[in-house]
Design an enzyme around this catalytic site. Structure first.
Site, PDB file in Angstrom:
ATOM      1  CE  LYS A 250     -13.528  52.265  36.010  1.00 25.10           C
ATOM      2  NZ  LYS A 250     -14.006  50.917  36.789  1.00 25.10           N
ATOM      3  CG  ASP A 286     -16.337  50.266  39.702  1.00 22.80           C
ATOM      4  OD1 ASP A 286     -17.163  49.405  38.940  1.00 22.80           O
ATOM      5  OD2 ASP A 286     -15.404  50.612  38.895  1.00 22.80           O
TER       6      ASP A 286
HETATM    7  P1  NAP Z   1      -4.780  48.953  37.578  1.00 27.06           P
HETATM    8  O1  NAP Z   1      -4.890  50.319  38.001  1.00 27.06           O
HETATM    9  O2  NAP Z   1      -3.949  48.934  36.448  1.00 27.06           O
HETATM   10  O3  NAP Z   1      -4.291  47.721  38.711  1.00 27.06           O
HETATM   11  C1  NAP Z   1      -3.772  46.739  38.569  1.00 27.06           C
HETATM   12  C2  NAP Z   1      -2.841  45.838  39.409  1.00 27.06           C
HETATM   13  O4  NAP Z   1      -2.701  44.433  39.242  1.00 27.06           O
HETATM   14  C3  NAP Z   1      -1.722  45.977  39.940  1.00 27.06           C
HETATM   15  O5  NAP Z   1      -1.856  46.095  41.244  1.00 27.06           O
HETATM   16  C4  NAP Z   1      -1.026  45.761  39.234  1.00 27.06           C
HETATM   17  O6  NAP Z   1       0.393  45.581  39.952  1.00 27.06           O
HETATM   18  C5  NAP Z   1      -0.905  44.171  39.286  1.00 27.06           C
HETATM   19  N1  NAP Z   1      -1.109  43.162  38.511  1.00 27.06           N
HETATM   20  C6  NAP Z   1      -1.139  43.137  37.328  1.00 27.06           C
HETATM   21  N2  NAP Z   1      -0.028  42.455  36.082  1.00 27.06           N
HETATM   22  C7  NAP Z   1       0.269  41.704  37.455  1.00 27.06           C
HETATM   23  C8  NAP Z   1       0.837  40.323  37.253  1.00 27.06           C
HETATM   24  N3  NAP Z   1       0.818  40.334  35.699  1.00 27.06           N
HETATM   25  N4  NAP Z   1       1.273  40.100  38.127  1.00 27.06           N
HETATM   26  C9  NAP Z   1       0.357  40.527  39.850  1.00 27.06           C
HETATM   27  N5  NAP Z   1      -0.049  41.577  40.126  1.00 27.06           N
HETATM   28  C10 NAP Z   1      -0.645  42.358  38.528  1.00 27.06           C
HETATM   29  O7  NAP Z   1      -6.183  47.974  37.076  1.00 27.06           O
HETATM   30  P2  NAP Z   1      -7.816  48.150  37.742  1.00 27.06           P
HETATM   31  O8  NAP Z   1      -8.616  49.399  37.848  1.00 27.06           O
HETATM   32  O9  NAP Z   1      -6.741  48.370  39.704  1.00 27.06           O
HETATM   33  O10 NAP Z   1      -8.334  46.825  37.879  1.00 27.06           O
HETATM   34  C11 NAP Z   1      -7.711  45.695  37.580  1.00 27.06           C
HETATM   35  C12 NAP Z   1      -8.767  44.255  37.067  1.00 27.06           C
HETATM   36  O11 NAP Z   1      -9.913  44.777  37.823  1.00 27.06           O
HETATM   37  C13 NAP Z   1      -9.433  44.429  35.180  1.00 27.06           C
HETATM   38  O12 NAP Z   1      -7.760  44.445  35.228  1.00 27.06           O
HETATM   39  C14 NAP Z   1     -10.038  44.353  35.864  1.00 27.06           C
HETATM   40  O13 NAP Z   1     -10.199  43.081  35.534  1.00 27.06           O
HETATM   41  C15 NAP Z   1     -10.774  44.383  36.986  1.00 27.06           C
HETATM   42  N6  NAP Z   1     -11.921  44.502  37.481  1.00 27.06           N
HETATM   43  C16 NAP Z   1     -13.971  44.456  36.513  1.00 27.06           C
HETATM   44  C17 NAP Z   1     -14.509  45.454  36.991  1.00 27.06           C
HETATM   45  C18 NAP Z   1     -15.764  44.679  36.979  1.00 27.06           C
HETATM   46  O14 NAP Z   1     -16.904  44.716  36.333  1.00 27.06           O
HETATM   47  N7  NAP Z   1     -15.884  43.057  37.212  1.00 27.06           N
HETATM   48  C19 NAP Z   1     -14.327  46.745  37.363  1.00 27.06           C
HETATM   49  C20 NAP Z   1     -13.195  47.335  37.184  1.00 27.06           C
HETATM   50  C21 NAP Z   1     -12.065  46.167  37.246  1.00 27.06           C
HETATM   51  P3  NAP Z   1       1.396  46.615  40.081  1.00 27.06           P
HETATM   52  O15 NAP Z   1       1.084  47.788  41.474  1.00 27.06           O
HETATM   53  O16 NAP Z   1       2.736  45.801  40.723  1.00 27.06           O
HETATM   54  O17 NAP Z   1       1.548  47.068  38.504  1.00 27.06           O
END
Ligand code: NAP
Length: 442
Positions: A250, A286
Protein backbone atom coordinates in the site's frame (compact mmCIF):
# COMPACT_ATOMS: atom_id res chain seq x y z
CA UNK A 1 -20.56 -5.99 -29.92
CA UNK A 2 -20.81 -2.94 -32.20
CA UNK A 3 -22.13 -0.50 -29.65
CA UNK A 4 -19.87 2.39 -28.62
CA UNK A 5 -20.66 4.87 -25.88
CA UNK A 6 -18.61 8.05 -25.91
CA UNK A 7 -18.19 9.74 -22.54
CA UNK A 8 -16.13 12.70 -21.35
CA UNK A 9 -16.25 16.37 -20.48
CA UNK A 10 -17.87 18.93 -22.74
CA UNK A 11 -15.55 19.88 -25.59
CA UNK A 12 -13.70 16.56 -25.84
CA UNK A 13 -15.15 15.85 -29.30
CA UNK A 14 -17.78 13.19 -28.51
CA UNK A 15 -20.27 14.27 -31.20
CA UNK A 16 -17.79 14.98 -33.98
CA UNK A 17 -15.75 11.83 -33.39
CA UNK A 18 -18.88 9.75 -32.75
CA UNK A 19 -20.35 10.74 -36.13
CA UNK A 20 -17.09 9.76 -37.87
CA UNK A 21 -17.05 6.40 -36.09
CA UNK A 22 -20.67 5.68 -37.02
CA UNK A 23 -19.94 6.56 -40.64
CA UNK A 24 -16.90 4.23 -40.79
CA UNK A 25 -18.93 1.39 -39.24
CA UNK A 26 -22.16 2.10 -41.13
CA UNK A 27 -24.24 2.08 -37.94
CA UNK A 28 -26.58 4.71 -36.43
CA UNK A 29 -25.26 7.67 -34.45
CA UNK A 30 -27.15 9.21 -31.53
CA UNK A 31 -26.24 12.29 -29.55
CA UNK A 32 -28.21 12.32 -26.29
CA UNK A 33 -28.20 16.14 -26.02
CA UNK A 34 -29.53 16.51 -29.58
CA UNK A 35 -32.20 13.88 -28.94
CA UNK A 36 -33.24 15.72 -25.77
CA UNK A 37 -33.52 19.03 -27.65
CA UNK A 38 -35.57 17.32 -30.36
CA UNK A 39 -37.93 15.75 -27.85
CA UNK A 40 -38.31 18.92 -25.73
CA UNK A 41 -38.66 21.19 -28.76
CA UNK A 42 -36.21 23.71 -27.30
CA UNK A 43 -32.48 24.12 -26.70
CA UNK A 44 -30.59 22.86 -23.66
CA UNK A 45 -30.02 26.42 -22.29
CA UNK A 46 -33.80 26.92 -22.56
CA UNK A 47 -34.45 23.63 -20.71
CA UNK A 48 -32.03 24.68 -17.94
CA UNK A 49 -33.73 28.07 -17.69
CA UNK A 50 -37.22 26.57 -17.50
CA UNK A 51 -36.71 23.56 -15.20
CA UNK A 52 -33.12 23.77 -13.93
CA UNK A 53 -30.41 21.12 -14.01
CA UNK A 54 -32.47 18.59 -12.01
CA UNK A 55 -35.30 18.78 -14.57
CA UNK A 56 -32.83 18.40 -17.42
CA UNK A 57 -31.28 15.31 -15.77
CA UNK A 58 -34.70 13.71 -15.48
CA UNK A 59 -35.37 14.12 -19.20
CA UNK A 60 -31.86 12.85 -19.91
CA UNK A 61 -32.49 9.71 -17.83
CA UNK A 62 -35.71 8.94 -19.70
CA UNK A 63 -33.98 9.56 -23.03
CA UNK A 64 -31.08 7.22 -22.22
CA UNK A 65 -33.43 4.48 -20.99
CA UNK A 66 -35.28 4.67 -24.30
CA UNK A 67 -32.25 4.52 -26.64
CA UNK A 68 -32.62 1.82 -29.30
CA UNK A 69 -30.72 -1.39 -28.57
CA UNK A 70 -28.17 -2.91 -30.95
CA UNK A 71 -25.27 -1.49 -32.95
CA UNK A 72 -24.83 2.27 -32.56
CA UNK A 73 -22.41 5.00 -31.61
CA UNK A 74 -23.83 7.12 -28.79
CA UNK A 75 -22.36 10.44 -27.68
CA UNK A 76 -23.48 11.31 -24.16
CA UNK A 77 -23.74 14.66 -22.38
CA UNK A 78 -20.86 15.28 -19.94
CA UNK A 79 -22.96 14.66 -16.80
CA UNK A 80 -25.00 11.73 -18.13
CA UNK A 81 -22.95 8.86 -16.68
CA UNK A 82 -22.70 10.51 -13.27
CA UNK A 83 -26.25 9.24 -12.86
CA UNK A 84 -26.21 5.64 -11.66
CA UNK A 85 -29.14 4.45 -13.75
CA UNK A 86 -27.59 5.94 -16.90
CA UNK A 87 -24.19 4.41 -16.15
CA UNK A 88 -25.76 0.97 -15.63
CA UNK A 89 -27.88 1.07 -18.76
CA UNK A 90 -25.14 2.47 -21.04
CA UNK A 91 -22.60 -0.08 -19.72
CA UNK A 92 -24.64 -3.07 -20.97
CA UNK A 93 -23.34 -4.79 -24.13
CA UNK A 94 -21.18 -1.80 -25.09
CA UNK A 95 -17.63 -0.50 -25.40
CA UNK A 96 -17.20 2.63 -23.34
CA UNK A 97 -14.80 5.18 -24.79
CA UNK A 98 -13.52 8.06 -22.68
CA UNK A 99 -12.39 11.13 -24.61
CA UNK A 100 -10.12 13.57 -22.79
CA UNK A 101 -8.22 16.79 -23.51
CA UNK A 102 -6.20 19.26 -21.42
CA UNK A 103 -8.27 21.96 -19.67
CA UNK A 104 -6.75 24.69 -21.90
CA UNK A 105 -7.84 22.78 -25.04
CA UNK A 106 -11.35 22.32 -23.65
CA UNK A 107 -11.58 25.99 -22.72
CA UNK A 108 -10.59 27.08 -26.23
CA UNK A 109 -13.10 24.65 -27.79
CA UNK A 110 -16.01 25.60 -25.52
CA UNK A 111 -15.49 29.37 -25.31
CA UNK A 112 -18.40 31.29 -26.80
CA UNK A 113 -20.62 28.19 -27.05
CA UNK A 114 -24.28 28.28 -26.09
CA UNK A 115 -24.26 25.53 -23.42
CA UNK A 116 -25.23 26.78 -19.93
CA UNK A 117 -22.56 26.94 -17.21
CA UNK A 118 -23.03 24.32 -14.47
CA UNK A 119 -21.45 26.43 -11.70
CA UNK A 120 -20.93 30.12 -10.87
CA UNK A 121 -17.18 29.74 -11.54
CA UNK A 122 -15.19 31.09 -14.48
CA UNK A 123 -15.09 28.72 -17.45
CA UNK A 124 -11.50 27.74 -16.71
CA UNK A 125 -12.22 27.01 -13.01
CA UNK A 126 -15.46 25.22 -13.89
CA UNK A 127 -13.62 22.84 -16.22
CA UNK A 128 -11.06 22.03 -13.51
CA UNK A 129 -13.68 21.67 -10.79
CA UNK A 130 -16.00 19.41 -12.82
CA UNK A 131 -13.04 17.41 -14.08
CA UNK A 132 -11.96 16.65 -10.49
CA UNK A 133 -15.40 15.24 -9.67
CA UNK A 134 -16.15 13.43 -12.91
CA UNK A 135 -12.84 12.08 -14.16
CA UNK A 136 -12.48 9.27 -11.56
CA UNK A 137 -15.94 7.97 -12.53
CA UNK A 138 -15.28 8.36 -16.26
CA UNK A 139 -11.98 6.46 -15.91
CA UNK A 140 -13.70 3.66 -14.05
CA UNK A 141 -16.33 3.25 -16.74
CA UNK A 142 -13.95 3.50 -19.68
CA UNK A 143 -12.69 0.49 -21.64
CA UNK A 144 -10.57 2.76 -23.83
CA UNK A 145 -9.26 6.26 -23.04
CA UNK A 146 -8.20 8.64 -25.80
CA UNK A 147 -6.70 12.12 -25.58
CA UNK A 148 -8.24 14.14 -28.41
CA UNK A 149 -6.09 17.24 -27.81
CA UNK A 150 -3.52 16.59 -30.53
CA UNK A 151 -5.47 14.59 -33.14
CA UNK A 152 -8.20 15.51 -35.62
CA UNK A 153 -11.63 13.80 -35.54
CA UNK A 154 -10.82 11.33 -38.36
CA UNK A 155 -7.59 10.21 -36.72
CA UNK A 156 -9.34 9.87 -33.35
CA UNK A 157 -12.22 7.83 -34.83
CA UNK A 158 -10.00 5.37 -36.67
CA UNK A 159 -7.58 5.01 -33.80
CA UNK A 160 -10.45 4.20 -31.38
CA UNK A 161 -11.75 1.55 -33.77
CA UNK A 162 -8.34 -0.08 -34.21
CA UNK A 163 -7.10 0.47 -30.66
CA UNK A 164 -5.63 -2.48 -28.86
CA UNK A 165 -4.68 -1.70 -25.30
CA UNK A 166 -3.08 -5.08 -24.74
CA UNK A 167 -0.06 -7.10 -25.91
CA UNK A 168 -1.72 -10.53 -26.08
CA UNK A 169 1.51 -12.54 -26.23
CA UNK A 170 2.96 -10.91 -23.13
CA UNK A 171 -0.40 -11.32 -21.38
CA UNK A 172 -0.61 -15.05 -22.13
CA UNK A 173 2.97 -15.56 -20.87
CA UNK A 174 2.11 -13.76 -17.65
CA UNK A 175 -1.09 -15.76 -17.12
CA UNK A 176 0.83 -19.01 -17.65
CA UNK A 177 3.58 -17.92 -15.23
CA UNK A 178 0.90 -17.25 -12.62
CA UNK A 179 -0.78 -20.62 -13.33
CA UNK A 180 -3.90 -18.86 -14.59
CA UNK A 181 -5.98 -19.82 -17.62
CA UNK A 182 -4.29 -18.26 -20.72
CA UNK A 183 -7.74 -17.80 -22.30
CA UNK A 184 -8.40 -15.09 -19.72
CA UNK A 185 -6.52 -12.76 -22.05
CA UNK A 186 -9.64 -12.69 -24.23
CA UNK A 187 -11.60 -11.07 -21.38
CA UNK A 188 -12.10 -7.40 -22.31
CA UNK A 189 -11.47 -6.06 -18.79
CA UNK A 190 -9.10 -7.69 -16.30
CA UNK A 191 -8.80 -6.67 -12.66
CA UNK A 192 -7.15 -8.22 -9.65
CA UNK A 193 -6.03 -8.01 -6.09
CA UNK A 194 -2.31 -7.75 -5.49
CA UNK A 195 -0.34 -8.00 -2.28
CA UNK A 196 1.37 -10.77 -0.39
CA UNK A 197 -0.55 -12.83 0.59
CA UNK A 198 -3.88 -12.31 -1.24
CA UNK A 199 -5.48 -15.74 -1.05
CA UNK A 200 -7.63 -14.74 1.98
CA UNK A 201 -9.27 -11.87 0.06
CA UNK A 202 -13.04 -11.77 -0.39
CA UNK A 203 -12.75 -9.23 -3.21
CA UNK A 204 -12.62 -11.75 -6.15
CA UNK A 205 -15.86 -13.42 -4.98
CA UNK A 206 -17.56 -10.05 -4.46
CA UNK A 207 -16.38 -8.28 -7.62
CA UNK A 208 -16.91 -11.21 -10.01
CA UNK A 209 -20.50 -11.52 -8.78
CA UNK A 210 -21.06 -7.80 -9.27
CA UNK A 211 -19.50 -7.90 -12.76
CA UNK A 212 -22.04 -10.45 -13.91
CA UNK A 213 -24.93 -8.56 -12.32
CA UNK A 214 -23.99 -5.32 -14.07
CA UNK A 215 -22.99 -7.06 -17.34
CA UNK A 216 -19.44 -5.70 -17.00
CA UNK A 217 -17.24 -7.74 -19.37
CA UNK A 218 -14.58 -8.31 -16.74
CA UNK A 219 -12.80 -10.87 -14.56
CA UNK A 220 -11.21 -10.20 -11.19
CA UNK A 221 -8.20 -12.36 -10.33
CA UNK A 222 -5.86 -13.16 -7.48
CA UNK A 223 -2.57 -11.52 -8.52
CA UNK A 224 -0.02 -12.10 -5.75
CA UNK A 225 3.39 -10.49 -6.29
CA UNK A 226 6.81 -10.34 -4.67
CA UNK A 227 7.01 -6.53 -4.77
CA UNK A 228 5.05 -3.45 -5.79
CA UNK A 229 7.26 -3.24 -8.88
CA UNK A 230 6.36 -6.80 -9.88
CA UNK A 231 2.66 -6.10 -9.27
CA UNK A 232 2.76 -3.15 -11.68
CA UNK A 233 4.69 -5.16 -14.29
CA UNK A 234 2.04 -7.90 -14.06
CA UNK A 235 -0.77 -5.37 -14.36
CA UNK A 236 0.78 -3.86 -17.47
CA UNK A 237 1.59 -7.23 -19.07
CA UNK A 238 -2.06 -8.26 -18.64
CA UNK A 239 -3.32 -4.89 -19.84
CA UNK A 240 -5.37 -4.93 -16.62
CA UNK A 241 -7.82 -2.13 -16.03
CA UNK A 242 -7.49 -1.96 -12.27
CA UNK A 243 -6.00 -3.35 -9.10
CA UNK A 244 -6.94 -3.58 -5.47
CA UNK A 245 -3.75 -3.33 -3.43
CA UNK A 246 -3.22 -4.84 -0.02
CA UNK A 247 -0.42 -5.36 2.51
CA UNK A 248 2.58 -4.96 2.07
CA UNK A 249 2.40 -2.74 -1.07
CA UNK A 250 0.00 0.00 0.00
CA UNK A 251 2.82 2.43 0.80
CA UNK A 252 5.53 1.27 -1.62
CA UNK A 253 3.23 1.41 -4.64
CA UNK A 254 2.57 5.15 -4.26
CA UNK A 255 5.85 6.11 -5.95
CA UNK A 256 5.10 3.76 -8.92
CA UNK A 257 1.88 5.62 -9.80
CA UNK A 258 1.65 8.44 -12.37
CA UNK A 259 -1.13 10.31 -10.58
CA UNK A 260 -1.78 9.60 -6.91
CA UNK A 261 -4.88 11.55 -5.81
CA UNK A 262 -4.62 14.07 -2.94
CA UNK A 263 -5.94 11.54 -0.37
CA UNK A 264 -3.16 9.11 -1.30
CA UNK A 265 -0.53 11.82 -0.95
CA UNK A 266 -1.87 12.89 2.46
CA UNK A 267 -2.18 9.34 3.85
CA UNK A 268 0.99 8.06 2.19
CA UNK A 269 -0.72 4.85 1.03
CA UNK A 270 -3.09 3.62 -1.69
CA UNK A 271 -5.32 0.58 -2.09
CA UNK A 272 -6.65 1.13 -5.63
CA UNK A 273 -4.93 1.57 -9.00
CA UNK A 274 -6.80 2.42 -12.21
CA UNK A 275 -5.16 2.31 -15.63
CA UNK A 276 -6.48 4.73 -18.24
CA UNK A 277 -4.86 5.98 -21.44
CA UNK A 278 -1.45 4.53 -20.53
CA UNK A 279 -1.37 6.25 -17.12
CA UNK A 280 -1.81 4.77 -13.64
CA UNK A 281 -4.05 6.58 -11.16
CA UNK A 282 -3.83 5.83 -7.42
CA UNK A 283 -6.65 6.12 -4.88
CA UNK A 284 -7.23 5.21 -1.25
CA UNK A 285 -10.67 3.96 -0.25
CA UNK A 286 -9.64 2.62 3.20
CA UNK A 287 -10.11 6.07 4.72
CA UNK A 288 -13.60 6.26 3.16
CA UNK A 289 -14.36 2.87 4.72
CA UNK A 290 -13.39 4.30 8.12
CA UNK A 291 -15.18 7.63 7.66
CA UNK A 292 -18.54 6.40 6.36
CA UNK A 293 -19.65 4.36 9.41
CA UNK A 294 -18.66 7.37 11.60
CA UNK A 295 -20.67 10.07 9.82
CA UNK A 296 -22.82 10.57 12.94
CA UNK A 297 -19.78 11.29 15.15
CA UNK A 298 -18.60 14.66 13.78
CA UNK A 299 -16.48 16.66 16.24
CA UNK A 300 -15.91 13.74 18.67
CA UNK A 301 -12.79 13.21 20.82
CA UNK A 302 -11.10 10.16 19.31
CA UNK A 303 -8.26 7.81 20.17
CA UNK A 304 -6.46 5.89 17.40
CA UNK A 305 -4.40 2.92 18.58
CA UNK A 306 -1.54 2.16 16.16
CA UNK A 307 0.61 4.26 13.85
CA UNK A 308 0.91 2.25 10.60
CA UNK A 309 -0.90 2.67 7.27
CA UNK A 310 -4.37 1.89 8.65
CA UNK A 311 -3.84 4.38 11.50
CA UNK A 312 -2.82 7.10 8.99
CA UNK A 313 -6.03 6.44 7.00
CA UNK A 314 -8.01 6.55 10.27
CA UNK A 315 -6.51 9.86 11.40
CA UNK A 316 -7.17 11.36 7.95
CA UNK A 317 -10.78 10.12 8.04
CA UNK A 318 -11.41 11.39 11.59
CA UNK A 319 -9.94 14.81 10.86
CA UNK A 320 -12.21 15.06 7.81
CA UNK A 321 -15.06 14.73 10.37
CA UNK A 322 -13.58 17.53 12.52
CA UNK A 323 -12.60 15.18 15.35
CA UNK A 324 -9.85 15.83 17.92
CA UNK A 325 -7.48 12.91 17.52
CA UNK A 326 -5.01 11.39 19.98
CA UNK A 327 -2.68 8.66 18.71
CA UNK A 328 -1.42 5.90 21.02
CA UNK A 329 1.17 3.54 19.60
CA UNK A 330 3.31 0.78 21.08
CA UNK A 331 6.48 2.42 19.69
CA UNK A 332 5.92 5.91 21.01
CA UNK A 333 8.28 7.69 18.61
CA UNK A 334 6.33 6.29 15.63
CA UNK A 335 3.11 7.55 17.25
CA UNK A 336 4.66 11.00 17.72
CA UNK A 337 5.83 11.07 14.09
CA UNK A 338 2.31 10.29 12.81
CA UNK A 339 0.83 12.94 15.13
CA UNK A 340 3.31 15.52 13.79
CA UNK A 341 2.33 14.65 10.20
CA UNK A 342 -1.34 15.26 10.89
CA UNK A 343 -1.00 18.07 13.46
CA UNK A 344 -2.65 16.10 16.29
CA UNK A 345 -1.42 14.77 19.65
CA UNK A 346 0.04 11.48 20.82
CA UNK A 347 0.16 9.87 24.25
CA UNK A 348 0.91 6.44 25.72
CA UNK A 349 -2.34 4.48 25.90
CA UNK A 350 -1.93 4.09 29.67
CA UNK A 351 -2.22 7.86 30.14
CA UNK A 352 -4.86 8.50 27.49
CA UNK A 353 -7.78 10.61 28.71
CA UNK A 354 -11.39 9.47 28.25
CA UNK A 355 -12.63 9.78 24.66
CA UNK A 356 -15.92 9.31 22.74
CA UNK A 357 -14.48 7.09 20.01
CA UNK A 358 -11.71 4.47 19.96
CA UNK A 359 -10.25 2.94 16.80
CA UNK A 360 -8.00 -0.10 16.86
CA UNK A 361 -5.60 0.18 13.91
CA UNK A 362 -3.24 -2.58 15.04
CA UNK A 363 -3.42 -6.29 14.10
CA UNK A 364 -4.05 -7.20 17.76
CA UNK A 365 -7.18 -9.36 17.82
CA UNK A 366 -6.49 -11.29 14.64
CA UNK A 367 -4.78 -14.24 16.28
CA UNK A 368 -6.57 -16.66 18.51
CA UNK A 369 -5.67 -15.89 22.12
CA UNK A 370 -4.93 -12.20 21.37
CA UNK A 371 -5.96 -9.84 24.13
CA UNK A 372 -7.42 -6.36 23.76
CA UNK A 373 -5.17 -3.44 22.74
CA UNK A 374 -7.37 -1.04 24.78
CA UNK A 375 -7.44 -0.93 28.62
CA UNK A 376 -10.91 -1.57 30.07
CA UNK A 377 -10.94 1.81 31.93
CA UNK A 378 -11.50 3.52 28.58
CA UNK A 379 -14.56 1.38 27.75
CA UNK A 380 -17.82 2.77 29.13
CA UNK A 381 -21.39 3.44 27.91
CA UNK A 382 -21.52 6.24 25.34
CA UNK A 383 -18.15 5.30 23.80
CA UNK A 384 -18.01 3.92 20.25
CA UNK A 385 -15.33 1.32 19.48
CA UNK A 386 -14.36 0.60 15.85
CA UNK A 387 -11.98 -2.34 15.44
CA UNK A 388 -10.36 -2.30 12.00
CA UNK A 389 -9.45 -6.00 12.36
CA UNK A 390 -12.02 -7.95 10.34
CA UNK A 391 -10.98 -11.55 10.85
CA UNK A 392 -12.45 -12.56 13.21
CA UNK A 393 -15.35 -10.06 13.06
CA UNK A 394 -15.82 -10.24 16.86
CA UNK A 395 -12.45 -9.57 18.51
CA UNK A 396 -11.61 -9.56 22.20
CA UNK A 397 -11.70 -5.73 22.11
CA UNK A 398 -15.23 -5.71 20.62
CA UNK A 399 -16.42 -8.33 23.11
CA UNK A 400 -15.07 -6.24 26.05
CA UNK A 401 -16.51 -3.04 24.56
CA UNK A 402 -19.92 -4.63 24.09
CA UNK A 403 -19.90 -5.96 27.65
CA UNK A 404 -19.04 -2.45 28.91
CA UNK A 405 -22.03 -0.90 27.14
CA UNK A 406 -20.08 0.69 24.24
CA UNK A 407 -21.42 0.89 20.69
CA UNK A 408 -19.29 -1.38 18.52
CA UNK A 409 -18.36 -1.28 14.83
CA UNK A 410 -16.61 -4.38 13.40
CA UNK A 411 -13.84 -4.18 10.77
CA UNK A 412 -16.18 -5.77 8.20
CA UNK A 413 -17.87 -2.35 7.99
CA UNK A 414 -14.58 -0.83 6.81
CA UNK A 415 -14.29 -3.55 4.18
CA UNK A 416 -17.85 -3.08 2.91
CA UNK A 417 -17.68 0.73 2.66
CA UNK A 418 -14.20 0.74 1.11
CA UNK A 419 -15.28 -1.93 -1.41
CA UNK A 420 -18.25 0.17 -2.53
CA UNK A 421 -15.97 3.17 -3.16
CA UNK A 422 -13.35 0.96 -4.82
CA UNK A 423 -15.83 -0.76 -7.14
CA UNK A 424 -17.01 2.67 -8.24
CA UNK A 425 -13.45 3.74 -9.03
CA UNK A 426 -12.72 0.51 -10.91
CA UNK A 427 -15.96 0.35 -12.92
CA UNK A 428 -17.84 3.66 -12.59
CA UNK A 429 -20.80 1.73 -11.11
CA UNK A 430 -22.07 2.13 -7.54
CA UNK A 431 -23.39 -1.24 -6.33
CA UNK A 432 -24.75 0.19 -3.04
CA UNK A 433 -24.07 -1.19 0.43
CA UNK A 434 -27.01 -3.60 0.61
CA UNK A 435 -25.92 -5.50 -2.49
CA UNK A 436 -22.37 -5.82 -1.18
CA UNK A 437 -23.63 -7.13 2.17
CA UNK A 438 -25.85 -9.67 0.37
CA UNK A 439 -23.05 -10.97 -1.86
CA UNK A 440 -20.60 -11.22 1.05
CA UNK A 441 -23.04 -13.19 3.12
CA UNK A 442 -23.81 -15.63 0.29
P1 NAP B 1 1.13 -1.76 9.92
O1 NAP B 1 1.48 -0.63 9.04
O2 NAP B 1 2.03 -2.95 10.02
O3 NAP B 1 0.99 -1.16 11.43
C1 NAP B 1 0.70 -1.95 12.50
C2 NAP B 1 0.54 -1.09 13.78
O4 NAP B 1 0.12 -1.93 14.81
C3 NAP B 1 1.83 -0.43 14.24
O5 NAP B 1 1.53 0.83 14.76
C4 NAP B 1 2.32 -1.40 15.33
O6 NAP B 1 3.03 -0.75 16.36
C5 NAP B 1 1.01 -1.85 15.92
N1 NAP B 1 1.16 -3.17 16.53
C6 NAP B 1 1.50 -4.31 15.90
N2 NAP B 1 1.51 -5.34 16.80
C7 NAP B 1 1.16 -4.81 18.00
C8 NAP B 1 1.01 -5.34 19.30
N3 NAP B 1 1.19 -6.63 19.53
N4 NAP B 1 0.64 -4.50 20.29
C9 NAP B 1 0.44 -3.19 20.06
N5 NAP B 1 0.60 -2.61 18.85
C10 NAP B 1 0.95 -3.42 17.84
O7 NAP B 1 -0.30 -2.33 9.59
P2 NAP B 1 -1.55 -1.55 8.95
O8 NAP B 1 -1.52 -1.63 7.48
O9 NAP B 1 -1.63 -0.20 9.60
O10 NAP B 1 -2.78 -2.47 9.41
C11 NAP B 1 -3.14 -2.60 10.77
C12 NAP B 1 -4.36 -3.47 10.89
O11 NAP B 1 -5.51 -2.78 10.35
C13 NAP B 1 -4.29 -4.76 10.04
O12 NAP B 1 -3.68 -5.79 10.75
C14 NAP B 1 -5.74 -5.09 9.73
O13 NAP B 1 -6.25 -5.91 10.72
C15 NAP B 1 -6.42 -3.73 9.85
N6 NAP B 1 -6.95 -3.30 8.51
C16 NAP B 1 -8.22 -3.65 8.23
C17 NAP B 1 -8.79 -3.28 7.01
C18 NAP B 1 -10.24 -3.67 6.73
O14 NAP B 1 -10.66 -3.69 5.55
N7 NAP B 1 -11.01 -3.92 7.74
C19 NAP B 1 -8.05 -2.57 6.06
C20 NAP B 1 -6.74 -2.21 6.39
C21 NAP B 1 -6.21 -2.60 7.62
P3 NAP B 1 4.64 -0.52 16.28
O15 NAP B 1 4.82 0.78 15.56
O16 NAP B 1 5.06 -0.47 17.69
O17 NAP B 1 5.20 -1.69 15.52
Amino acid sequence: MERYILIGLRGTGKSTIGKRMAKILGIPFYDTDTLIEGRAGCTIPEIFLAIGEAGFREIEREMIASLPEGPAVIATGGGAVMDQKNAESLRKEAHIILLTADPEVLEARIMGGSRPPLTELSLSDEIRQISKIRMPIYRGLADICMDTGMVNADEAASSILTSQERDTEEGVKTLRRMSLDPDLIKTPLLFGITGNPVSHSKSPHLYNRLFSEYAIPGKYLFLPAGSAEEAITTMQALGAKGLSVTIPFKETMVSRIDEPDPDVTAIGALNTVVSCGGKLYGHNTDWIGIREPLQGHKGADALVVGAGGAAAAAVYALQSLDMNVIIANRTEERGRALARRFGCTSAPISSSRKVDLIINATPVGMKEGDGSPVPSELLRPGVTVFDLVYTPPMTRLLKNAHASGCTIIPGTELFIHQARAQFKLLTGIDPGLDRIREVLSS
